[in-house]
Design an enzyme around this catalytic site. Structure first.
Site, PDB file in Angstrom:
ATOM      1  N   HIS A  54       0.829  -1.201   0.000  1.00 20.35           N
ATOM      2  CA  HIS A  54       0.000   0.000   0.000  1.00 20.35           C
ATOM      3  C   HIS A  54       0.867   1.257   0.000  1.00 20.35           C
ATOM      4  O   HIS A  54       0.562   2.236  -0.690  1.00 20.35           O
ATOM      5  CB  HIS A  54      -0.914  -0.019   1.229  1.00 20.35           C
ATOM      6  N   GLU A  57       2.065   1.890  -3.467  1.00 20.50           N
ATOM      7  CA  GLU A  57       1.003   2.473  -4.299  1.00 20.50           C
ATOM      8  C   GLU A  57       0.979   3.990  -4.137  1.00 20.50           C
ATOM      9  O   GLU A  57       0.831   4.737  -5.113  1.00 20.50           O
ATOM     10  CB  GLU A  57      -0.337   1.859  -3.898  1.00 20.50           C
ATOM     11  N   HIS A  58       1.126   4.479  -2.906  1.00 16.40           N
ATOM     12  CA  HIS A  58       1.150   5.918  -2.665  1.00 16.40           C
ATOM     13  C   HIS A  58       2.340   6.578  -3.365  1.00 16.40           C
ATOM     14  O   HIS A  58       2.214   7.654  -3.932  1.00 16.40           O
ATOM     15  CB  HIS A  58       1.240   6.191  -1.153  1.00 16.40           C
ATOM     16  N   GLU A 127       5.009  11.018   3.178  1.00 20.72           N
ATOM     17  CA  GLU A 127       3.862  10.133   2.950  1.00 20.72           C
ATOM     18  C   GLU A 127       3.480   9.345   4.182  1.00 20.72           C
ATOM     19  O   GLU A 127       2.350   8.866   4.296  1.00 20.72           O
ATOM     20  CB  GLU A 127       4.169   9.184   1.789  1.00 20.72           C
ATOM     21  N   GLU A 134      -4.831   8.513   6.659  1.00 26.04           N
ATOM     22  CA  GLU A 134      -5.727   7.582   5.964  1.00 26.04           C
ATOM     23  C   GLU A 134      -6.195   6.482   6.903  1.00 26.04           C
ATOM     24  O   GLU A 134      -7.369   6.087   6.881  1.00 26.04           O
ATOM     25  CB  GLU A 134      -5.008   6.980   4.757  1.00 26.04           C
TER      26      GLU A 134
END
Length: 444
Positions: A54, A57-58, A127, A134
């Site tokens: 994940h 992906e960011h 991030e 998130e």
């Protein structure tokens, strides 16, 4: 506007093992969805790097060797396109929705972010906070939270039991090396499928795939384990009380069927039969009110809503319900559900009209989803990664039509009746009976 597709899928496999699959839309369609489906998700991770798929992906949208993050954003905006990605427990997906004239550029962008992301150290640090926020937002979505807790209970200690985002300590420590190693291990050509649905020329997409992905390796470039650990269903519970949440959120799940199981289609019919129900909108979508469980649940006035789920993986599955109840109604609602599940394993417990109604509704739902190119593209990618082929619509419909009331009874007996289940509970759950007392023998 509907965008009906042709009833066949064209497939070409490149020399390095990369598959290219397309479904051509009819003339009235004006767009195309193209993407790369990768046989890699959170269950392929270890406990030490859980969350890396994940995180990666960011980072894909934070700039490449030839495009800055801002340059990438401007290019997408100028085309009127949409670029996105998501990570699941078994797959990672990067896709673009665009006009047919921009497929060349779209493929160039997808290949660039997959192969040439900078993974800049400063961007990685920034991030971390984005992913932590998130996580906070995901945990506020009760259905997302409860299903994560349910996977933890149902696959305790295994890859499927870990969350997609990963634990906080991993999010704070995942390094550039971790991200690079994951790509080198899992982003190999035979594990990737380039898919497109809409106005697309198959031969052109094959040429573009060969141009951009010809150097994608066939085998991993690391010595890390490539495959996931086999799923093992663990009937346990996870409880997370929250004094600030006025309702009880509970999910129960039984050991279900993998994608290729002979029971996969009967379980879909059974899921549709059980339906969903909401006290504030009992006929939402026309789905739940005709069915017996909704009638039983609504009569006892001890449940706000329920939603049936049927989740399949390559070697496992979860079948169950997510309930939202007042604190004093949660145990009664669970008892109603467990008793109803047990009743389905008896011929007299399955109404033949309910089976036929569920089959018709299931077929209508599947056909209606073909209007969304993104969904079609997703089905192409997922099916090639799970079945190693695309299942034609005519075959799907035939399989649904072949399900009989006897099949539904046999399926309920195989998966639900007198079987142990996993349980996850959140919120106002002080009134929830002990897990050991949730078995059918305690409710008869």
């Amino acid at each position: 506007m509907a965008t009906p597709l042709a009833e066949y899928t064209e497939l070409t496999t490149l020399e390095n093992g990369l598959r290219v699959a397309t479904e051509q839309a009819h003339a009235e369609c004006e767009t195309v969805t193209v993407g790369v489906w990768i046989d890699a998700g959170s269950r392929y991770e270890a406990e030490s790097n859980n969350g890396v798929a994940h995180f990666l992906e960011h980072m894909a949208f934070k700039g490449t060797k030839k495009r800055s993050q801002r340059g990438l954003e401007v290019m997408i905006e100028d085309m009127g396109a949409h670029l996105n990605a998501y990570t699941s427990r078994e797959q990672t997906v990067y896709y673009a929705k665009l006009f047919p004239r921009d497929v060349d550029v779209g493929m160039d962008i997808l290949a660039d972010i997959l192969q040439n992301s900078l993974l800049d150290a400063g961007a990685i640090e920034r991030e971390r906070d984005v992913i932590m926020r998130e996580m906070e937002e995901v945990n506020k979505q009760h259905e997302e939270l409860i299903l994560d807790l349910l996977h933890e209970a149902a696959y305790r200690g295994g890859g499927l039991g870990r969350t997609i985002l990963g634990p906080e300590k991993n999010i704070k420590t995942i390094s550039r090396r971790d991200l690079q190693d994951y790509v080198k291990t899992h982003y190999t050509a035979p594990r990737m499928v380039v898919c497109a649905a809409g106005v697309v020329d198959h031969d052109r997409l094959v040429d573009l795939s060969a141009k951009h992905f010809a150097d994608q390796p066939r085998v991993p470039r690391t010595t890390f384990a490539v495959d996931f650990d086999a799923a093992k269903f663990t009937p346990t519970e996870v409880r997370l009380p929250d004094a600030n949440e006025p309702k009880a959120h509970v999910a129960i799940a039984y050991d279900g069927a993998k994608w290729t199981s002979e029971y996969s289609m009967p379980l879909l019919v059974l899921q549709t039969m059980l339906g969903q129900w909401d006290r504030l909108n009992p006929v939402s979508g026309g789905t739940a009110s005709p069915y017996a469980l909704a009638r039983d649940i609504s009569q006892n006035d001890k449940c706000h809503s329920y939603l049936t789920f049927n989740t399949s993986y390559k070697d496992a599955g979860l079948f169950g319900l997510y309930l939202v109840c007042p604190p004093d109604g949660v145990s009664d609602s669970i008892a109603t559900v467990v008793r109803h599940f047990a009743s389905l394993a008896k011929p007299e417990g399955v109404d033949h009209a309910d089976v036929q109604r569920a089959k018709s509704q299931l077929k209508a739902n599947i056909i209606s989803q073909l209007d969304a190119l993104a969904h079609v593209c997703e089905e192409i990618g997922r099916q090639f990664l799970t079945y190693d082929r695309r299942m034609p619509l005519v075959e799907v419909i035939a399989r649904i039509d072949a399900v009989t009331p006897r099949d539904v009874v046999a399926t309920a007996k195989r998966f639900l009746a007198h079987k142990d289940h996993a349980l996850a509970a959140y919120g106002a759950i002080d009134g929830l009976i002990p897990y050991d007392n949730c078995h059918i023998s305690n409710f008869m």
